[in-house]
Design a protein around this motif. Structure first.
Motif, PDB file in Angstrom:
ATOM      1  N   LYS A   1       0.833  -1.201   0.000  1.00 35.93           N
ATOM      2  CA  LYS A   1       0.000   0.000   0.000  1.00 35.93           C
ATOM      3  C   LYS A   1       0.867   1.251   0.000  1.00 35.93           C
ATOM      4  O   LYS A   1       0.580   2.231  -0.705  1.00 35.93           O
ATOM      5  N   ALA A   2       1.951   1.222   0.780  1.00 35.15           N
ATOM      6  CA  ALA A   2       2.874   2.359   0.816  1.00 35.15           C
ATOM      7  C   ALA A   2       3.482   2.589  -0.561  1.00 35.15           C
ATOM      8  O   ALA A   2       3.604   3.727  -1.025  1.00 35.15           O
ATOM      9  N   GLY A   3       3.868   1.489  -1.225  1.00 36.14           N
ATOM     10  CA  GLY A   3       4.418   1.603  -2.574  1.00 36.14           C
ATOM     11  C   GLY A   3       3.400   2.151  -3.554  1.00 36.14           C
ATOM     12  O   GLY A   3       3.715   2.996  -4.400  1.00 36.14           O
ATOM     13  N   GLN A   4       2.182   1.676  -3.440  1.00 36.59           N
ATOM     14  CA  GLN A   4       1.106   2.147  -4.318  1.00 36.59           C
ATOM     15  C   GLN A   4       0.857   3.635  -4.124  1.00 36.59           C
ATOM     16  O   GLN A   4       0.669   4.384  -5.088  1.00 36.59           O
ATOM     17  N   ASN A   5       0.877   4.096  -2.879  1.00 36.46           N
ATOM     18  CA  ASN A   5       0.649   5.514  -2.610  1.00 36.46           C
ATOM     19  C   ASN A   5       1.779   6.388  -3.142  1.00 36.46           C
ATOM     20  O   ASN A   5       1.549   7.526  -3.559  1.00 36.46           O
ATOM     21  N   ARG A   6       3.007   5.854  -3.122  1.00 37.06           N
ATOM     22  CA  ARG A   6       4.125   6.608  -3.714  1.00 37.06           C
ATOM     23  C   ARG A   6       3.926   6.772  -5.212  1.00 37.06           C
ATOM     24  O   ARG A   6       4.179   7.840  -5.774  1.00 37.06           O
ATOM     25  N   VAL A   7       3.492   5.709  -5.857  1.00 39.75           N
ATOM     26  CA  VAL A   7       3.220   5.772  -7.298  1.00 39.75           C
ATOM     27  C   VAL A   7       2.079   6.753  -7.573  1.00 39.75           C
ATOM     28  O   VAL A   7       2.142   7.575  -8.497  1.00 39.75           O
ATOM     29  N   ASN A   8       1.028   6.700  -6.754  1.00 42.36           N
ATOM     30  CA  ASN A   8      -0.110   7.594  -6.942  1.00 42.36           C
ATOM     31  C   ASN A   8       0.268   9.057  -6.746  1.00 42.36           C
ATOM     32  O   ASN A   8      -0.284   9.946  -7.406  1.00 42.36           O
ATOM     33  N   ALA A   9       1.222   9.313  -5.839  1.00 41.88           N
ATOM     34  CA  ALA A   9       1.682  10.691  -5.611  1.00 41.88           C
ATOM     35  C   ALA A   9       2.270  11.270  -6.892  1.00 41.88           C
ATOM     36  O   ALA A   9       2.110  12.462  -7.188  1.00 41.88           O
ATOM     37  N   MET A  10       2.953  10.435  -7.674  1.00 44.36           N
ATOM     38  CA  MET A  10       3.517  10.876  -8.949  1.00 44.36           C
ATOM     39  C   MET A  10       2.457  10.890 -10.047  1.00 44.36           C
ATOM     40  O   MET A  10       2.447  11.778 -10.906  1.00 44.36           O
ATOM     41  N   ASN A  11       1.548   9.922  -9.991  1.00 48.82           N
ATOM     42  CA  ASN A  11       0.509   9.835 -11.020  1.00 48.82           C
ATOM     43  C   ASN A  11      -0.416  11.043 -10.997  1.00 48.82           C
ATOM     44  O   ASN A  11      -0.847  11.528 -12.054  1.00 48.82           O
ATOM     45  N   ILE A  12      -0.719  11.552  -9.818  1.00 48.94           N
ATOM     46  CA  ILE A  12      -1.602  12.716  -9.697  1.00 48.94           C
ATOM     47  C   ILE A  12      -1.010  13.905 -10.444  1.00 48.94           C
ATOM     48  O   ILE A  12      -1.721  14.659 -11.117  1.00 48.94           O
ATOM     49  N   ILE A  13       0.315  14.073 -10.352  1.00 48.54           N
ATOM     50  CA  ILE A  13       0.981  15.180 -11.029  1.00 48.54           C
ATOM     51  C   ILE A  13       0.796  15.072 -12.539  1.00 48.54           C
ATOM     52  O   ILE A  13       0.421  16.040 -13.213  1.00 48.54           O
ATOM     53  N   HIS A  14       1.067  13.891 -13.083  1.00 48.30           N
ATOM     54  CA  HIS A  14       0.953  13.715 -14.525  1.00 48.30           C
ATOM     55  C   HIS A  14      -0.502  13.810 -14.989  1.00 48.30           C
ATOM     56  O   HIS A  14      -0.772  14.264 -16.108  1.00 48.30           O
ATOM     57  N   GLN A  15      -1.428  13.414 -14.144  1.00 44.00           N
ATOM     58  CA  GLN A  15      -2.847  13.571 -14.452  1.00 44.00           C
ATOM     59  C   GLN A  15      -3.190  15.055 -14.564  1.00 44.00           C
ATOM     60  O   GLN A  15      -3.881  15.482 -15.506  1.00 44.00           O
ATOM     61  N   MET A  16      -2.672  15.866 -13.627  1.00 48.79           N
ATOM     62  CA  MET A  16      -2.945  17.307 -13.639  1.00 48.79           C
ATOM     63  C   MET A  16      -2.289  17.969 -14.844  1.00 48.79           C
ATOM     64  O   MET A  16      -2.871  18.850 -15.484  1.00 48.79           O
ATOM     65  N   LEU A  17      -1.071  17.548 -15.179  1.00 47.95           N
ATOM     66  CA  LEU A  17      -0.384  18.104 -16.346  1.00 47.95           C
ATOM     67  C   LEU A  17      -1.146  17.769 -17.624  1.00 47.95           C
ATOM     68  O   LEU A  17      -1.322  18.610 -18.510  1.00 47.95           O
TER      69      LEU A  17
END
Length: 225
Positions: A67-83
């Motif tokens: 779950k911790a790993g998934q949340n780290r990936v999601n932290a980066m994914n949110i940025i690219h989603q916003m871009l």
């Protein structure tokens, strides 16, 4: 006649150059959009893999690691989603990103035993993608640690951000837990999350300030330029 012909040739050459330049810029923009789209999709796929693997496990400790790993990936994914959605030039509005990230973390843990409070005193401040990723990962680790180790119910985690007089971003993550032990040493600890925070802090050239105030407080003064 030669002068007119020369002028026509120059105008034609300039027109061709201008059209080629516009075409080149359009191609670059298209390639950039395609790259952002692919990165976003790959990160989403990676997040899905973490989720599927977690469902196969029965050991709670292993599930927490995934779950911790998934949340780290999601932290980066949110940025690219916003871009990708807002077509920004490799920058995101930091207040919108923090809110989106914390909503994602709150959903991820889905428990009545935690409450994430956001106090954003900045609006309209754009931060480049590299700094934003580091800031997001720092928030992710500290929120995760606060939820994991708190003994209070509910765990109240507050993320506040504001601009200082010298235009640094002052980021603070605090909780209502038992606080840091007297022997706590941020430079020498075996916590993966806190060691990651330490590395990211150095990358940001930020000044950390860690102390107790009705719980643990992590402050960072982050240069934005």
């Amino acid at each position: 006649f030669i002068g007119i012909l020369t002028l026509v040739i120059i105008i034609a050459a300039m027109t061709y150059f201008y059209i080629s330049l516009k075409k080149s810029k359009a191609q670059v923009e298209t390639l950039k959009d395609e790259m952002q789209h692919r990165i976003k999709n790959h990160l989403q796929q990676l997040s899905s893999i973490f989720s599927l693997q977690s469902k196969r496990l029965s050991d709670e400790g292993s599930k927490e690691l995934l779950k911790a790993g998934q949340n780290r990936v999601n932290a980066m994914n949110i940025i690219h989603q916003m871009l990708y959605e807002n077509n920004r030039e490799n920058k995101v509005l930091i207040n919108e990103y923090i809110e989106e990230l914390c909503d994602n973390l709150s959903y991820s843990y889905q428990t009545n035993h935690q409450e994430i409070i956001i106090k954003n005193d900045i609006t309209g401040i754009e931060v480049d993608i590299d700094k934003t990723i580091s800031i997001g990962l720092i928030i992710n680790e500290l929120v995760t640690n606060a939820i994991k180790y708190t003994v209070e119910v509910p765990a109240k985690i507050t993320i506040s951000s504001k601009l200082t007089d010298n235009d640094n971003l002052l980021l603070e993550v605090s909780d209502n837990g038992k606080g840091l032990p007297d022997e706590f040493d941020n430079q020498n600890n075996d916590s993966f999350g806190l060691n990651l925070v330490k590395i990211l802090t150095k990358q940001l050239k930020a000044e950390p300030n860690i102390f107790n105030r009705n719980g643990a407080v992590f402050q960072f003064s982050i240069p934005l330029t």
